[in-house]
Design a protein around this motif. Structure first.
Motif, PDB file in Angstrom:
ATOM      1  N   TYR B 214     -58.299 -28.275  48.760  1.00 23.56           N
ATOM      2  CA  TYR B 214     -59.436 -27.499  49.243  1.00 23.56           C
ATOM      3  C   TYR B 214     -59.975 -27.983  50.589  1.00 23.56           C
ATOM      4  O   TYR B 214     -61.166 -28.067  50.805  1.00 23.56           O
ATOM      5  CB  TYR B 214     -60.537 -27.471  48.178  1.00 23.56           C
ATOM      6  CG  TYR B 214     -60.182 -26.567  47.034  1.00 23.56           C
ATOM      7  CD1 TYR B 214     -60.491 -25.212  47.076  1.00 23.56           C
ATOM      8  CD2 TYR B 214     -59.485 -27.045  45.937  1.00 23.56           C
ATOM      9  CE1 TYR B 214     -60.132 -24.367  46.044  1.00 23.56           C
ATOM     10  CE2 TYR B 214     -59.122 -26.213  44.899  1.00 23.56           C
ATOM     11  CZ  TYR B 214     -59.456 -24.874  44.951  1.00 23.56           C
ATOM     12  OH  TYR B 214     -59.097 -24.038  43.938  1.00 23.56           O
ATOM     13  N   GLY B 215     -59.104 -28.309  51.501  1.00 27.38           N
ATOM     14  CA  GLY B 215     -59.518 -28.793  52.806  1.00 27.38           C
ATOM     15  C   GLY B 215     -59.064 -30.232  52.943  1.00 27.38           C
ATOM     16  O   GLY B 215     -58.986 -30.965  51.967  1.00 27.38           O
ATOM     17  N   SER B 216     -58.741 -30.650  54.129  1.00 25.83           N
ATOM     18  CA  SER B 216     -58.214 -32.001  54.281  1.00 25.83           C
ATOM     19  C   SER B 216     -59.314 -33.027  54.074  1.00 25.83           C
ATOM     20  O   SER B 216     -60.493 -32.760  54.284  1.00 25.83           O
ATOM     21  CB  SER B 216     -57.615 -32.157  55.676  1.00 25.83           C
ATOM     22  OG  SER B 216     -58.647 -32.191  56.638  1.00 25.83           O
ATOM     23  N   ALA B 217     -58.894 -34.200  53.637  1.00 22.80           N
ATOM     24  CA  ALA B 217     -59.848 -35.283  53.429  1.00 22.80           C
ATOM     25  C   ALA B 217     -60.612 -35.567  54.717  1.00 22.80           C
ATOM     26  O   ALA B 217     -61.809 -35.845  54.709  1.00 22.80           O
ATOM     27  CB  ALA B 217     -59.111 -36.537  52.961  1.00 22.80           C
ATOM     28  N   THR B 218     -59.920 -35.458  55.859  1.00 22.17           N
ATOM     29  CA  THR B 218     -60.573 -35.727  57.137  1.00 22.17           C
ATOM     30  C   THR B 218     -61.701 -34.726  57.393  1.00 22.17           C
ATOM     31  O   THR B 218     -62.787 -35.079  57.859  1.00 22.17           O
ATOM     32  CB  THR B 218     -59.542 -35.670  58.277  1.00 22.17           C
ATOM     33  OG1 THR B 218     -58.415 -36.453  57.901  1.00 22.17           O
ATOM     34  CG2 THR B 218     -60.123 -36.203  59.570  1.00 22.17           C
ATOM     35  N   ALA B 219     -61.455 -33.451  57.064  1.00 23.97           N
ATOM     36  CA  ALA B 219     -62.498 -32.444  57.246  1.00 23.97           C
ATOM     37  C   ALA B 219     -63.687 -32.727  56.332  1.00 23.97           C
ATOM     38  O   ALA B 219     -64.843 -32.501  56.704  1.00 23.97           O
ATOM     39  CB  ALA B 219     -61.938 -31.038  56.983  1.00 23.97           C
ATOM     40  N   ARG B 220     -63.400 -33.260  55.150  1.00 24.97           N
ATOM     41  CA  ARG B 220     -64.491 -33.642  54.250  1.00 24.97           C
ATOM     42  C   ARG B 220     -65.347 -34.765  54.849  1.00 24.97           C
ATOM     43  O   ARG B 220     -66.567 -34.745  54.765  1.00 24.97           O
ATOM     44  CB  ARG B 220     -63.934 -34.116  52.895  1.00 24.97           C
ATOM     45  CG  ARG B 220     -63.376 -33.014  52.055  1.00 24.97           C
ATOM     46  CD  ARG B 220     -64.499 -32.071  51.613  1.00 24.97           C
ATOM     47  NE  ARG B 220     -63.987 -31.112  50.663  1.00 24.97           N
ATOM     48  CZ  ARG B 220     -64.399 -31.018  49.409  1.00 24.97           C
ATOM     49  NH1 ARG B 220     -65.366 -31.795  48.959  1.00 24.97           N
ATOM     50  NH2 ARG B 220     -63.883 -30.126  48.608  1.00 24.97           N
ATOM     51  N   ARG B 221     -64.683 -35.747  55.441  1.00 25.73           N
ATOM     52  CA  ARG B 221     -65.440 -36.845  56.060  1.00 25.73           C
ATOM     53  C   ARG B 221     -66.252 -36.310  57.233  1.00 25.73           C
ATOM     54  O   ARG B 221     -67.379 -36.731  57.469  1.00 25.73           O
ATOM     55  CB  ARG B 221     -64.487 -37.942  56.540  1.00 25.73           C
ATOM     56  CG  ARG B 221     -63.750 -38.616  55.397  1.00 25.73           C
ATOM     57  CD  ARG B 221     -62.726 -39.608  55.934  1.00 25.73           C
ATOM     58  NE  ARG B 221     -63.355 -40.846  56.373  1.00 25.73           N
ATOM     59  CZ  ARG B 221     -62.704 -41.815  57.014  1.00 25.73           C
ATOM     60  NH1 ARG B 221     -61.418 -41.657  57.316  1.00 25.73           N
ATOM     61  NH2 ARG B 221     -63.317 -42.910  57.355  1.00 25.73           N
ATOM     62  N   LEU B 222     -65.654 -35.361  57.959  1.00 24.25           N
ATOM     63  CA  LEU B 222     -66.370 -34.760  59.082  1.00 24.25           C
ATOM     64  C   LEU B 222     -67.639 -34.059  58.583  1.00 24.25           C
ATOM     65  O   LEU B 222     -68.719 -34.191  59.172  1.00 24.25           O
ATOM     66  CB  LEU B 222     -65.459 -33.762  59.798  1.00 24.25           C
ATOM     67  CG  LEU B 222     -66.041 -33.115  61.049  1.00 24.25           C
ATOM     68  CD1 LEU B 222     -66.144 -34.105  62.194  1.00 24.25           C
ATOM     69  CD2 LEU B 222     -65.205 -31.892  61.472  1.00 24.25           C
ATOM     70  N   GLY B 263     -66.121 -19.989  50.013  1.00 22.07           N
ATOM     71  CA  GLY B 263     -65.805 -21.185  49.241  1.00 22.07           C
ATOM     72  C   GLY B 263     -64.794 -22.025  49.986  1.00 22.07           C
ATOM     73  O   GLY B 263     -64.451 -21.754  51.138  1.00 22.07           O
ATOM     74  N   GLY B 264     -64.284 -23.049  49.307  1.00 18.91           N
ATOM     75  CA  GLY B 264     -63.312 -23.949  49.934  1.00 18.91           C
ATOM     76  C   GLY B 264     -63.993 -25.182  50.488  1.00 18.91           C
ATOM     77  O   GLY B 264     -65.208 -25.181  50.745  1.00 18.91           O
ATOM     78  N   GLY B 265     -63.200 -26.215  50.699  1.00 19.83           N
ATOM     79  CA  GLY B 265     -63.742 -27.518  51.087  1.00 19.83           C
ATOM     80  C   GLY B 265     -64.615 -27.493  52.314  1.00 19.83           C
ATOM     81  O   GLY B 265     -65.699 -28.092  52.340  1.00 19.83           O
ATOM     82  N   VAL B 266     -64.180 -26.821  53.369  1.00 25.86           N
ATOM     83  CA  VAL B 266     -64.954 -26.843  54.608  1.00 25.86           C
ATOM     84  C   VAL B 266     -66.330 -26.225  54.395  1.00 25.86           C
ATOM     85  O   VAL B 266     -67.326 -26.652  54.983  1.00 25.86           O
ATOM     86  CB  VAL B 266     -64.189 -26.106  55.740  1.00 25.86           C
ATOM     87  CG1 VAL B 266     -65.022 -26.043  57.009  1.00 25.86           C
ATOM     88  CG2 VAL B 266     -62.860 -26.799  56.010  1.00 25.86           C
ATOM     89  N   SER B 267     -66.392 -25.190  53.517  1.00 20.33           N
ATOM     90  CA  SER B 267     -67.668 -24.497  53.302  1.00 20.33           C
ATOM     91  C   SER B 267     -68.705 -25.431  52.699  1.00 20.33           C
ATOM     92  O   SER B 267     -69.908 -25.164  52.779  1.00 20.33           O
ATOM     93  CB  SER B 267     -67.459 -23.292  52.390  1.00 20.33           C
ATOM     94  OG  SER B 267     -67.254 -23.704  51.057  1.00 20.33           O
ATOM     95  N   GLN B 268     -68.246 -26.539  52.097  1.00 21.25           N
ATOM     96  CA  GLN B 268     -69.204 -27.460  51.484  1.00 21.25           C
ATOM     97  C   GLN B 268     -69.940 -28.307  52.515  1.00 21.25           C
ATOM     98  O   GLN B 268     -70.767 -29.142  52.165  1.00 21.25           O
ATOM     99  CB  GLN B 268     -68.492 -28.310  50.435  1.00 21.25           C
ATOM    100  CG  GLN B 268     -67.940 -27.400  49.342  1.00 21.25           C
ATOM    101  CD  GLN B 268     -67.451 -28.138  48.118  1.00 21.25           C
ATOM    102  OE1 GLN B 268     -67.671 -29.332  47.979  1.00 21.25           O
ATOM    103  NE2 GLN B 268     -66.811 -27.409  47.213  1.00 21.25           N
ATOM    104  N   ALA B 269     -69.660 -28.076  53.786  1.00 19.52           N
ATOM    105  CA  ALA B 269     -70.422 -28.750  54.836  1.00 19.52           C
ATOM    106  C   ALA B 269     -71.881 -28.309  54.816  1.00 19.52           C
ATOM    107  O   ALA B 269     -72.753 -29.000  55.356  1.00 19.52           O
ATOM    108  CB  ALA B 269     -69.802 -28.473  56.197  1.00 19.52           C
ATOM    109  N   GLY B 270     -72.173 -27.159  54.223  1.00 14.34           N
ATOM    110  CA  GLY B 270     -73.572 -26.728  54.103  1.00 14.34           C
ATOM    111  C   GLY B 270     -74.179 -26.301  55.417  1.00 14.34           C
ATOM    112  O   GLY B 270     -73.530 -25.663  56.258  1.00 14.34           O
ATOM    113  N   ALA B 271     -75.447 -26.697  55.621  1.00 10.74           N
ATOM    114  CA  ALA B 271     -76.234 -26.210  56.756  1.00 10.74           C
ATOM    115  C   ALA B 271     -75.563 -26.398  58.129  1.00 10.74           C
ATOM    116  O   ALA B 271     -75.654 -25.503  58.972  1.00 10.74           O
ATOM    117  CB  ALA B 271     -77.617 -26.858  56.748  1.00 10.74           C
ATOM    118  N   PRO B 272     -74.897 -27.518  58.389  1.00 13.67           N
ATOM    119  CA  PRO B 272     -74.270 -27.664  59.711  1.00 13.67           C
ATOM    120  C   PRO B 272     -73.227 -26.576  60.002  1.00 13.67           C
ATOM    121  O   PRO B 272     -72.915 -26.303  61.156  1.00 13.67           O
ATOM    122  CB  PRO B 272     -73.606 -29.046  59.640  1.00 13.67           C
ATOM    123  CG  PRO B 272     -74.432 -29.805  58.646  1.00 13.67           C
ATOM    124  CD  PRO B 272     -74.829 -28.773  57.604  1.00 13.67           C
TER     125      PRO B 272
END
Lengths: 336, 336
Positions: B214-222, B263-272
């Motif tokens: 659901y998105g790369s680990a790096t994108a999650r850290r970002l 949905g998807g990992g990147v979408s979990q960035a929320g407000a930013p």
């Protein structure tokens, strides 16, 4: 006299009313049009339309009424506020016609959707199941047919291809946004760009009311000049074609289309427009499913709006989705 | 044991198989997942999937099979060539499962379409009639529901919002085109942009198989760094949000949507991510019909693909359109 299953079709443009009796096979049996005075108020407009209808319907019995009208409007209720017809603001066009034609379905849709419906029902899109029908003239409009049925969207406004964004930082658009296809590729914008870049018209001025409706006269001269090789005219048409190619690539990626039809005055520029359109489209539409798309000129010309309006009644199974309501019976009672 | 009207749902991702028994109300009664070795050949992949299915179906009787699978595929025939699963190229997945489950419908659709179907059937889009369901992770995918029915397009590929063009001269895209939403906003592209602009990850490395999907680990850290105020991370997310806003504005102009779910990992960035998305969307979607659009986070999480696959059978009136064919009976005979 035409068969009693014929319908009355009405097309409300920015500068004219058109009406016709349309047979079940989509053939136009009697048609008329009348220019609308730009300063007319609501009553004058209604009386002008009524007279046209009386004339067209004389001695005819119609089994329904289909209307194509410029937006915005409430839909399917049919209170209309056509952008270029200041006299009608939330004018209850459908309801008024339902009073005039009691007991039969009276149905309305956006004029660009009617053109797309016509191309699908009886024009260049016949036999396809997934198409976008476009009109490129003073504005850029469209309608979607997906899975062999017209797509309405939540408020009857699906098909606004003119407001797909092709230059995010591009020119301001009449919609309030920026960089829309319409802001770049509408006839007056293409002509204005050419004039700004030094174009001096070669082709003589054209006087024909049809050009007021289907693209500005200036855009027509520009198209003619492009065809005889004027370099600035060619560049202007190439810029419009590029914008069209981008928007169509986006549209087919989103909707997996079989076909796009393009009508309207600007589209009559031919190769100087369609060539660059194809180049851009093929650069951007690279997946198997988008490469199969065909883009062709519309087949039906100025009567398309009337044919499509008729289809709302004559082929309602594919082109009319709201179900039972006053638009089914024409007199406000539910159902037929 | 679940009711005999339950179905088997299968979700074929880039790096894992998932399967579940899904009850008629959409509830998941038994689920399992298994990672797929990246070098597996066609037979190994099929045996891995078969074992998972045997385990999930033990003691169950299923009334149908629904499959969500990464594209491309032939549709509705179901020969699959998932981009990130090199072992399957034109693998007859639907037909193989129809042999394994004779006499019941076996239906397949693109995995992103299944996610959109799930959000419409049981998630954030419940009750709307016109929505785009998006997944923003290692890729950007989507599915369209219009007029309360899934939109397939001509080859089952409608909904490819990831290839709506947002920067005509922008970065090359995996599809062969340029400037697609996916080229700008997919997780790895967002992370790469941030690294290029000097981002040095603050948040500790994350090890979780789910992130591969659901998105790369790096994108999650970002995303995590953006939430704690890292300026480059915020700029990267804003750039992705801007691109999403442009594509969504184009989509709602074309389809007159009520709702977009993301949905998807990147979408979990929320407000930013969602803040800049909203700003751009509202700048470009200015007509009444497009201003009414709502954009919300998806509700269903990682099980969405399974729930949507099940809906192809359990709510086929809305989510399955091809009519009678081998996908109806599961054994190649027409009808059921």
């Amino acid at each position: 006299m035409t068969p009693s299953s014929a319908v009355l079709a009405i097309d409300i443009g920015g500068t004219k009313f058109a009406a016709a009796i349309v047979a079940p096979d989509g053939e136009i049996h009697r048609a008329g049009r009348i220019a609308t005075p730009p300063t007319a108020d609501a009553d004058e407009l209604w009386h002008t339309l009524s007279s046209l209808i009386d004339h067209i319907c004389e001695g005819e019995s119609v089994s329904g009424v289909g209307i194509g009208c410029g937006g915005p409007m409430t839909w399917p209720g049919g209170e209309v506020s056509p952008l270029n017809m200041a006299g009608w603001r939330r004018f209850p066009l459908r309801a008024q016609l339902a009073v005039r034609f009691p007991g039969v379905p009276v149905r309305i849709h956006n004029d660009a959707i009617c053109v797309a419906v016509a191309e699908h029902w009886r024009g260049a899109g016949k036999g396809t199941r997934n198409m976008l029908g476009m009109v490129v003239s003073t504005g850029v409009g469209g309608g979607l047919i997906l899975g062999d049925r017209v797509i309405d969207g939540g408020t009857g406004n699906a098909g606004h291809i003119g407001h797909v964004i092709v230059e995010p930082e591009g020119p301001a658009c009449g919609c309030g946004g920026r960089g829309c296809l319409e802001a770049v590729a509408r006839g007056p914008a293409v002509a204005a760009w050419a004039l700004d870049h030094g174009w001096r018209p070669v082709t003589p001025e054209i006087h024909d009311d049809a050009y007021r409706e289907y693209g500005s006269a200036t855009a027509r001269r520009l198209a003619a000049d492009a065809l005889i090789g004027d370099e600035i005219a060619l560049a202007a048409m190439a810029r419009a074609g590029h914008a069209l190619g981008l928007a169509i690539a986006s549209a087919t990626h989103l909707c997996d289309l079989d076909l796009v039809t393009i009508g309207g005055g600007v589209s009559q520029a031919g190769a100087p427009l369609f060539g660059p359109l194809e180049v851009t489209l093929r650069e951007h539409a690279r997946m198997d499913f988008s490469r199969r798309l065909h883009v062709v000129p519309a087949a039906l010309g100025q009567d398309a709006g009337l044919v499509g309006a008729a289809a709302l009644v004559l082929a309602g199974d594919r082109y009319w989705s709201p179900g039972d309501g006053p638009w089914s019976s024409g007199d406000g009672s539910p159902g037929e």
